[in-house]
Write a protein that holds these residues in place. Structure first.
Motif, PDB file in Angstrom:
ATOM      1  N   ILE A  83       0.644  -1.141  -0.118  1.00 36.79           N
ATOM      2  CA  ILE A  83       0.296   0.261  -0.164  1.00 36.79           C
ATOM      3  C   ILE A  83       0.897   0.963   0.257  1.00 36.79           C
ATOM      4  O   ILE A  83       1.594   1.710   0.991  1.00 36.79           O
ATOM      5  N   HIS A  84       0.470   2.128  -1.080  1.00 44.92           N
ATOM      6  CA  HIS A  84       1.274   3.141  -1.299  1.00 44.92           C
ATOM      7  C   HIS A  84       0.437   4.369  -0.964  1.00 44.92           C
ATOM      8  O   HIS A  84      -0.520   5.048  -1.529  1.00 44.92           O
ATOM      9  N   ASP A  85       0.626   5.067   0.590  1.00 46.18           N
ATOM     10  CA  ASP A  85      -0.812   5.861   1.783  1.00 46.18           C
ATOM     11  C   ASP A  85      -0.242   7.351   0.401  1.00 46.18           C
ATOM     12  O   ASP A  85       1.024   8.461   0.712  1.00 46.18           O
ATOM     13  N   GLY A  86      -0.926   7.767   0.025  1.00 47.85           N
ATOM     14  CA  GLY A  86      -1.198   8.834  -0.696  1.00 47.85           C
ATOM     15  C   GLY A  86      -1.333  10.371  -0.341  1.00 47.85           C
ATOM     16  O   GLY A  86      -1.803  11.416  -0.928  1.00 47.85           O
ATOM     17  N   SER A  87      -1.787   9.952   0.863  1.00 42.07           N
ATOM     18  CA  SER A  87      -2.176  10.989   1.722  1.00 42.07           C
ATOM     19  C   SER A  87      -2.439  12.336   2.026  1.00 42.07           C
ATOM     20  O   SER A  87      -2.579  13.717   2.146  1.00 42.07           O
ATOM     21  N   GLU A  88      -0.803  12.427   2.170  1.00 48.04           N
ATOM     22  CA  GLU A  88       0.332  13.699   3.297  1.00 48.04           C
ATOM     23  C   GLU A  88       1.026  13.826   1.212  1.00 48.04           C
ATOM     24  O   GLU A  88       0.788  15.025   1.210  1.00 48.04           O
ATOM     25  N   ALA A  89       0.967  12.896   0.325  1.00 50.18           N
ATOM     26  CA  ALA A  89       2.216  13.468  -0.970  1.00 50.18           C
ATOM     27  C   ALA A  89       0.916  12.949  -1.494  1.00 50.18           C
ATOM     28  O   ALA A  89       1.819  11.651  -1.662  1.00 50.18           O
ATOM     29  N   ARG A  90       0.219  13.435  -2.312  1.00 44.88           N
ATOM     30  CA  ARG A  90       0.108  13.036  -3.582  1.00 44.88           C
ATOM     31  C   ARG A  90       1.109  12.264  -4.644  1.00 44.88           C
ATOM     32  O   ARG A  90       1.705  13.390  -5.195  1.00 44.88           O
ATOM     33  N   PRO A  91       0.775  11.143  -5.018  1.00 47.53           N
ATOM     34  CA  PRO A  91       1.428  11.037  -6.663  1.00 47.53           C
ATOM     35  C   PRO A  91       0.749  11.277  -7.409  1.00 47.53           C
ATOM     36  O   PRO A  91      -0.620  11.940  -7.751  1.00 47.53           O
ATOM     37  N   THR A  92       1.921  11.211  -8.592  1.00 48.41           N
ATOM     38  CA  THR A  92       1.282  12.020 -10.238  1.00 48.41           C
ATOM     39  C   THR A  92       0.893   9.861 -10.411  1.00 48.41           C
ATOM     40  O   THR A  92       1.835   9.446 -10.081  1.00 48.41           O
ATOM     41  N   ILE A  93       0.390   9.714 -11.808  1.00 43.33           N
ATOM     42  CA  ILE A  93       0.076   8.773 -12.600  1.00 43.33           C
ATOM     43  C   ILE A  93       1.517   8.245 -12.909  1.00 43.33           C
ATOM     44  O   ILE A  93       2.001   7.266 -13.386  1.00 43.33           O
ATOM     45  N   TYR A  94       2.433   8.942 -13.531  1.00 43.84           N
ATOM     46  CA  TYR A  94       4.188   9.128 -13.340  1.00 43.84           C
ATOM     47  C   TYR A  94       4.853   8.570 -12.007  1.00 43.84           C
ATOM     48  O   TYR A  94       5.498   7.496 -12.385  1.00 43.84           O
ATOM     49  N   ASP A  95       3.780   8.699 -10.800  1.00 44.02           N
ATOM     50  CA  ASP A  95       4.935   8.607 -10.234  1.00 44.02           C
ATOM     51  C   ASP A  95       4.479   6.195  -9.595  1.00 44.02           C
ATOM     52  O   ASP A  95       5.177   6.018  -9.408  1.00 44.02           O
ATOM     53  N   ILE A  96       3.128   6.474 -10.358  1.00 44.62           N
ATOM     54  CA  ILE A  96       2.681   5.386  -9.472  1.00 44.62           C
ATOM     55  C   ILE A  96       3.293   4.297 -11.014  1.00 44.62           C
ATOM     56  O   ILE A  96       4.052   2.966 -10.784  1.00 44.62           O
ATOM     57  N   SER A  97       3.489   4.506 -12.252  1.00 48.05           N
ATOM     58  CA  SER A  97       4.543   3.790 -13.113  1.00 48.05           C
ATOM     59  C   SER A  97       5.881   3.913 -13.298  1.00 48.05           C
ATOM     60  O   SER A  97       5.930   2.066 -13.102  1.00 48.05           O
ATOM     61  N   LYS A  98       6.605   4.325 -12.192  1.00 45.40           N
ATOM     62  CA  LYS A  98       8.158   4.295 -11.598  1.00 45.40           C
ATOM     63  C   LYS A  98       7.832   3.102 -10.293  1.00 45.40           C
ATOM     64  O   LYS A  98       8.607   2.356 -10.499  1.00 45.40           O
ATOM     65  N   THR A  99       6.689   2.902  -9.817  1.00 44.83           N
ATOM     66  CA  THR A  99       6.619   2.315  -8.707  1.00 44.83           C
ATOM     67  C   THR A  99       6.474   0.736  -9.602  1.00 44.83           C
ATOM     68  O   THR A  99       7.093  -0.340  -8.721  1.00 44.83           O
ATOM     69  N   VAL A 100       5.592   0.694 -10.228  1.00 43.38           N
ATOM     70  CA  VAL A 100       5.266  -0.174 -11.105  1.00 43.38           C
ATOM     71  C   VAL A 100       7.100  -1.654 -11.853  1.00 43.38           C
ATOM     72  O   VAL A 100       7.037  -2.283 -11.636  1.00 43.38           O
TER      73      VAL A 100
END
Length: 218
Positions: free
Chosen positions: A28-45
């Protein structure tokens, strides 16, 4: 342990046990404090697949609260960018990307449709499967959304609006128990009610041994 009766304590212990069987596979990547962009999600995957060699199921909750990729872009432009990048993630690794989207406020009291999704054009065109959740009876004369939400369980319908590789138009009926965030098929609700009765619940004796109402301690 003092906070619960025996049946409640047994449920907690059983929940720990069942969650323990698969929790190591949930990230789980909690984005409540620092919202990710879709590019952040892509890099994580990308990083996860490269590090583990495994292909994950990606769940994004939810589309409209992703950080905009362009602060000067319109909501529609940013949603378009996000949806397009999600499609690239899915096709790059041949994995499911499940995305939750909000409705237009004007559609809260209307039957679910393609138009109910915010910036629905790109969502409609890019998705393989599009499912809309609605309260049963919405749009009918005399329907009261607040009264419908007070029911336990709530009568909820999942409408298949799009299915690229299958049939569309079906409506699936569920009973939604908000206390447990649980959806049950309507056909299973009677069985669920029977299982939830105190006499049939799992219990724990004073030594912490789990047993059901009709079995010896184990």
């Amino acid at each position: 342990k003092q906070r619960y009766n025996k049946a409640q304590y047994a449920n907690v212990m059983q929940s720990f046990k069942e969650y323990g069987d698969f929790y190591s596979n949930v990230i789980i990547h909690d984005g409540s404090e620092a919202r990710p962009t879709i590019y952040d999600i892509s890099k994580t995957v990308n990083s996860y697949v490269g590090r583990t060699g495994k292909k994950p199921v990606v769940i994004i909750d939810y589309l409209q609260i992703l950080k905009p990729t362009n602060d000067r872009g319109t909501d529609k432009a940013n949603v378009t960018t996000s949806v397009n990048e999600m499609k690239k993630i899915a096709t790059r690794y041949h994995i499911p990307v499940i995305v939750i989207s909000s409705f237009n406020r004007l559609n809260y009291n209307s039957p679910v449709s393609m138009e109910a999704f915010k910036e629905s054009g790109d969502i409609e065109y890019s998705t393989d499967v599009l499912i809309g959740l609605q309260l049963s009876g919405v749009g009918q004369e005399g329907f009261d959304v607040n009264e419908a939400k007070k029911r336990t369980p709530r009568d909820v319908e999942a409408v298949i609006l799009k299915n690229r590789n299958g049939a569309t138009g079906d409506t699936l009926h569920y009973a939604y128990y908000s206390m447990f965030n649980k959806f049950l098929d309507m056909d299973d609700t009677e069985n669920y009610s029977q299982q939830s009765k105190p006499e049939s619940r799992t219990q724990v004796d004073d030594d912490g041994r789990v047993f059901s109402s009709n079995k010896e301690p184990v």
